[in-house]
Design an enzyme around this catalytic site. Structure first.
Site, mmCIF file in Angstrom:
data_model
loop_
_atom_site.group_PDB
_atom_site.id
_atom_site.type_symbol
_atom_site.label_atom_id
_atom_site.label_comp_id
_atom_site.label_asym_id
_atom_site.label_seq_id
_atom_site.Cartn_x
_atom_site.Cartn_y
_atom_site.Cartn_z
ATOM 1 N N GLY A 1 27.740 -46.502 15.848
ATOM 2 C CA GLY A 1 26.776 -47.063 16.920
ATOM 3 C C GLY A 1 25.892 -47.839 16.059
ATOM 4 O O GLY A 1 25.377 -47.508 15.011
ATOM 5 N N GLY A 2 25.053 -49.074 16.350
ATOM 6 C CA GLY A 2 24.014 -49.681 15.657
ATOM 7 C C GLY A 2 24.821 -50.090 14.406
ATOM 8 O O GLY A 2 25.739 -50.808 14.259
ATOM 9 N N ASP A 3 23.884 -50.065 13.215
ATOM 10 C CA ASP A 3 24.017 -50.167 11.990
ATOM 11 C C ASP A 3 24.505 -48.866 11.077
ATOM 12 O O ASP A 3 23.377 -48.084 11.373
ATOM 13 C CB ASP A 3 22.963 -51.208 11.200
ATOM 14 C CG ASP A 3 23.317 -51.503 10.044
ATOM 15 O OD1 ASP A 3 23.741 -52.739 9.798
ATOM 16 O OD2 ASP A 3 23.016 -50.913 9.166
ATOM 17 N N LYS B 1 28.372 -37.026 18.535
ATOM 18 C CA LYS B 1 27.467 -36.145 18.685
ATOM 19 C C LYS B 1 26.411 -36.396 19.687
ATOM 20 O O LYS B 1 26.323 -37.287 20.152
ATOM 21 C CB LYS B 1 26.491 -36.061 17.340
ATOM 22 C CG LYS B 1 27.148 -36.215 15.830
ATOM 23 C CD LYS B 1 26.333 -36.101 14.766
ATOM 24 C CE LYS B 1 27.059 -36.338 13.658
ATOM 25 N NZ LYS B 1 26.390 -36.560 12.175
ATOM 26 N N MET C 1 16.234 -42.215 18.664
ATOM 27 C CA MET C 1 16.485 -40.701 18.939
ATOM 28 C C MET C 1 15.133 -39.843 19.330
ATOM 29 O O MET C 1 15.066 -38.991 18.932
ATOM 30 C CB MET C 1 17.215 -40.164 17.965
ATOM 31 C CG MET C 1 18.610 -40.739 17.663
ATOM 32 S SD MET C 1 19.134 -40.337 16.058
ATOM 33 C CE MET C 1 18.073 -40.866 14.745
ATOM 34 N N THR D 1 21.600 -53.660 15.090
ATOM 35 C CA THR D 1 20.807 -52.402 15.276
ATOM 36 C C THR D 1 20.204 -52.369 16.661
ATOM 37 O O THR D 1 19.433 -53.179 17.003
ATOM 38 C CB THR D 1 19.816 -52.228 14.104
ATOM 39 O OG1 THR D 1 18.963 -51.121 14.440
ATOM 40 C CG2 THR D 1 19.082 -52.996 13.910
ATOM 41 N N GLY E 1 20.769 -49.149 26.556
ATOM 42 C CA GLY E 1 20.775 -50.550 26.166
ATOM 43 C C GLY E 1 22.353 -50.981 26.294
ATOM 44 O O GLY E 1 23.083 -50.863 25.561
ATOM 45 N N PRO F 1 24.833 -52.053 19.635
ATOM 46 C CA PRO F 1 24.363 -51.000 20.769
ATOM 47 C C PRO F 1 25.344 -50.250 21.790
ATOM 48 O O PRO F 1 25.042 -49.585 22.475
ATOM 49 C CB PRO F 1 23.326 -51.975 21.241
ATOM 50 C CG PRO F 1 23.769 -53.060 21.116
ATOM 51 C CD PRO F 1 24.207 -53.253 20.020
ATOM 52 N N ASP G 1 32.003 -42.744 16.577
ATOM 53 C CA ASP G 1 30.857 -41.880 16.966
ATOM 54 C C ASP G 1 31.069 -42.248 18.755
ATOM 55 O O ASP G 1 31.742 -42.845 19.342
ATOM 56 C CB ASP G 1 29.610 -42.928 16.631
ATOM 57 C CG ASP G 1 29.126 -42.266 15.219
ATOM 58 O OD1 ASP G 1 29.640 -41.309 14.717
ATOM 59 O OD2 ASP G 1 28.369 -42.862 14.609
#
Length: 436
Positions: free
Chosen positions: A262-264, A231, A344, A292, A373, A186, A209
Site C-alpha cells: 500500500g502507498g509507497d 497486517k 497509522m 503515497t 481514502g 492508497p 499487503d
C-alpha cells in the site's frame, strides 16, 4: 489479404539487398540491422543516415544504379527507389530467383510485406492492416501501450525460461529470479502506476499487503501464487523477517516476484529492509514508487498538504507510537505555516494531539482524520487538536486513516460548519475554503 501467411524470418547473418537510398529505404535498413541482417545497399545516391552506416561498416554500400544480378545470394530483397521501372525490374529478378521481395513502390506486385512492429521485452507483435500503413501504425501503438501497461498478458507460461524485463527468470527455472517492490497507492486500482500493472501482469508470485489495491489480484492468472502478509493494528501474523525470507525464497527459485504494498514502499513501508534482504541474497530488485497516502488521502478529502499563504511545507510522521514518548520526532518540525501528517495514527491519536500542543501548536489548530481514502467507506472527521481525539472516538474512527494537522484543514469541505460551531461564525475560514 487472405492469401498471406504471417511469418517471422530469422535474417541474422543472411544477405539482404536493399535497392534505393532514400528515407524509405533507410527505415527498412534500420529494421534489418536490428534483426542482425547482412545488408547490402545499392543506390547511386543515399541519405546521410545510410552514408553514416556505410562509413561505420554496418552496411555494404554499392554507389551505383541497380543492375541485373544484384540479388545474387540474397535471401530477401527490398526495393524503394521511387522509380517504377527500376522497382519493377528488381521485383522481376526476385521472382525469377525465388527470393522474397518487399516492393515499396507497388504492394500488389510485392511478394512480402513488412508489418508495423511493436517490441516489448521478448514479445514481438506484428500488425498488417489491409496494406494500410497508417492504420497498422495506430493499431501497433495501441497494442504496445497495452503491453507496456500490463493490460495484456505478458507472463510466461509455467516452465518457460528466458529473459524477462532484462532479468533472467522463469517459473521454477532455477535461474536467478527478480523481485519488484511495487507501491500500490492508497487502494484505488486506478492509482496504481502503469509500471506496477506491467510487473503484476508478468508475476509468478505476488506478496500482498492488506492496504494494497487488492482488487487487481482478480486479474492474475489462476496459477499465480498470492501470499497474503497483511497486517492489522497490533496483529502481525507474518513478521517482517519472514516476509523478507518469502521474497528471497521465491526469487532464488527463479520466479518473478512482486511485493505489492500500500502507498509507497519507501514511506513507512519497510521497503528498504526488503531491498537489503533481496540484494544480500544476490537478487535483482526493482523499486516502483507508489502514490503515497500521506499526500493522496488528504487530497481525496479536499485537503492539500501545502497551500500558498497557508503552509509552505509538510512533515510525515508515523503516528502509531506515542509522540510524547519520542520527543525527538517533533524536534525541529516547524509550527508556523507547516502541515503535519500522521500515518497509522488512530490508536495513539489523543496522545499525539497532546504532544503536538506541548510543542507549541495552539489547541485550536485545525485537525482532520480521513478514513479509508479512496475506499468505499471514506469519511472525514474535522476538529481541532483539542477536540479531534474525542470526535474520532465518538464516530468510531478506525484504521486505515490519515491524520492531518495544520491550517490547510480549513480548506476542507465542511470546515465552515466546524468554525461556526466553535465561534458562531465562519470567520475562521481561509480564502479558498469550501463551505460544508
Amino acid at each position: 489479404m487472405s492469401d498471406l501467411l504471417p511469418l517471422s524470418l530469422r535474417v541474422g547473418g543472411r544477405r539482404v539487398v536493399v535497392v534505393g537510398g532514400g528515407a524509405v529505404a533507410a527505415r527498412s535498413v534500420d529494421g534489418l540491422l536490428a534483426a542482425g541482417a547482412d545488408v547490402v545497399v545499392v543506390a547511386p545516391e543515399v541519405v546521410p543516415g545510410l552514408a553514416a552506416l556505410a562509413g561505420a561498416g554496418r552496411v555494404r554500400l554499392e554507389r551505383r544504379p541497380y543492375v541485373e544480378g544484384d540479388l545474387d545470394g540474397a535471401w530477401l530483397a527490398f526495393t524503394a527507389t521511387g522509380l517504377p521501372a527500376v522497382d519493377a525490374a528488381v521485383s522481376a529478378e526476385a521472382e525469377r530467383r525465388r527470393t522474397w521481395c518487399v516492393d515499396r513502390g507497388d504492394a500488389d506486385r510485392a511478394t512480402a510485406w513488412t508489418p508495423s512492429v511493436a517490441r516489448v521485452d521478448d514479445v514481438v507483435v506484428a500488425v498488417s492492416a489491409g496494406r494500410d500503413p497508417r492504420r497498422a501504425v495506430r493499431l501497433r501503438d495501441g497494442v504496445a501501450a497495452a503491453l507496456q501497461a500490463g493490460d495484456l498478458p505478458l507472463r510466461r507460461s509455467p516452465g518457460r525460461s528466458g529473459a524477462r524485463s532484462g532479468a533472467r527468470s522463469g517459473s521454477g527455472s532455477g535461474g536467478a529470479g527478480r523481485v519488484a517492490l511495487v507501491g500500490g497507492g492508497p487502494g484505488d486500482p486506478g492509482l496504481l502506476t502503469a509500471r506496477g500493472r506491467r510487473l503484476l501482469a508478468e508475476a509468478d508470485v505476488v506478496v500482498v499487503d492488506r492496504l494494497g489495491p487488492r482488487s487487481v489480484l482478480e486479474e492474475l492468472d489462476d496459477d499465480v501464487l498470492v501470499v497474503d502478509v497483511g497486517k492489522t493494528p497490533g496483529n502481525h501474523p507474518v513478521p517482517q523477517e519472514r516476509i523478507n525470507e518469502v521474497l528471497v525464497e521465491h526469487g532464488l527459485a527463479g520466479r518473478a516476484v512482486v511485493r505489492l504494498k500500500g502507498g509507497d514502499p519507501y514511506v513507512f513501508g519497510r521497503g528498504g529492509e526488503e531491498l537489503a534482504a533481496c540484494r544480500a541474497a544476490g537478487l535483482e530488485v526493482e523499486v516502483v514508487p507508489g502514490v503515497t497516502s500521506a499526500v493522496s488521502v488528504p487530497a481525496a478529502a479536499g485537503i492539500p498538504v501545502t497551500h500558498r499563504g497557508v503552509a509552505r511545507g509538510f512533515t510525515v510522521l508515523t503516528g502509531h507510537e506515542d509522540l510524547a514518548a519520542t520527543p525527538a520526532l517533533l524536534a525541529g518540525v516547524p509550527v508556523e505555516a507547516h502541515t503535519v501528517v500522521l500515518l497509522m495514527g488512530v490508536s495513539a491519536l489523543a496522545a499525539s494531539a497532546r504532544a503536538l500542543v506541548a510543542t507549541g501548536r495552539p489547541p485550536t489548530t485545525p485537525a482532520a482524520v480521513v478514513e479509508d481514502g479512496y475506499g468505499p467507506r471514506q469519511r472525514t472527521t474535522l476538529g481541532t487538536l483539542a477536540t479531534i481525539a474525542d470526535l474520532a472516538a465518538e464516530r468510531g474512527v478506525r484504521a486505515p486513516a490519515v491524520v492531518v494537522v495544520g491550517d490547510v484543514v480549513r480548506l476542507a469541505p465542511g470546515w465552515g460548519a466546524v468554525a461556526e460551531a466553535q465561534h458562531g461564525t465562519q470567520s475562521g475560514s481561509l480564502p479558498g475554503s469550501q463551505p460544508g
